[in-house]
Design a protein around this motif. Structure first.
Motif, PDB file in Angstrom:
ATOM      1  N   CYS A  36       1.012  -1.649   0.551  1.00 30.64           N
ATOM      2  CA  CYS A  36      -0.031   0.065   0.027  1.00 30.64           C
ATOM      3  C   CYS A  36       0.854   1.165  -0.131  1.00 30.64           C
ATOM      4  N   PHE A  51      -5.110   3.269  -0.646  1.00 30.73           N
ATOM      5  CA  PHE A  51      -4.091   2.954  -0.572  1.00 30.73           C
ATOM      6  C   PHE A  51      -3.324   3.603   0.969  1.00 30.73           C
ATOM      7  N   GLY A  54      -5.031   2.248   3.939  1.00 29.35           N
ATOM      8  CA  GLY A  54      -4.734   0.862   4.160  1.00 29.35           C
ATOM      9  C   GLY A  54      -3.111   1.206   4.965  1.00 29.35           C
TER      10      GLY A  54
END
Length: 106
Positions: A36, A51, A54
């Motif tokens: 990520c 991302f 994440g």
């Protein structure tokens, strides 16, 4: 009275196996986090924010997943209950109990 022996299938996982399992889960989650982080700098647009989220949230999730114990077969059966036995009454011919002196709070 016989005690019930625990079945080998009802015993919990060994500490070494449990530790290996937790480390495996944590390593996988941290690998996904590293991916990520790399993808934050590669992917344009709103995917970058997905991302980034994440990368921020995965450490917490990894720690929680690694610390959750896997007790599917981890409960060991306890021995059966102790059978009830009635208390017998004291015989009538016992001498009386001596009186305690005042202030003796034992």
């Amino acid at each position: 009275m016989t005690m019930k022996q625990p079945s080998i299938t009802s015993l919990p996982v060994s500490p070494d196996e449990e530790r290996r399992s937790r480390m495996r889960k944590y390593s996988i989650a941290m690998s996904v986090r590293m991916a990520c982080i790399v993808l934050v700098f590669v992917v344009p647009g709103w995917w970058m924010w997905v991302f980034a989220l994440g990368a921020i949230v995965l450490p917490y999730i990894a720690v929680v997943l690694a610390n959750v114990s896997d007790n599917r077969a981890g409960r060991v059966d306890a021995p059966g209950p102790v059978p009830y036995r009635a208390i017998e009454p004291l015989p009538e011919d016992l001498p009386p109990m001596p009186d305690r002196p005042a202030g003796d709070d034992r």
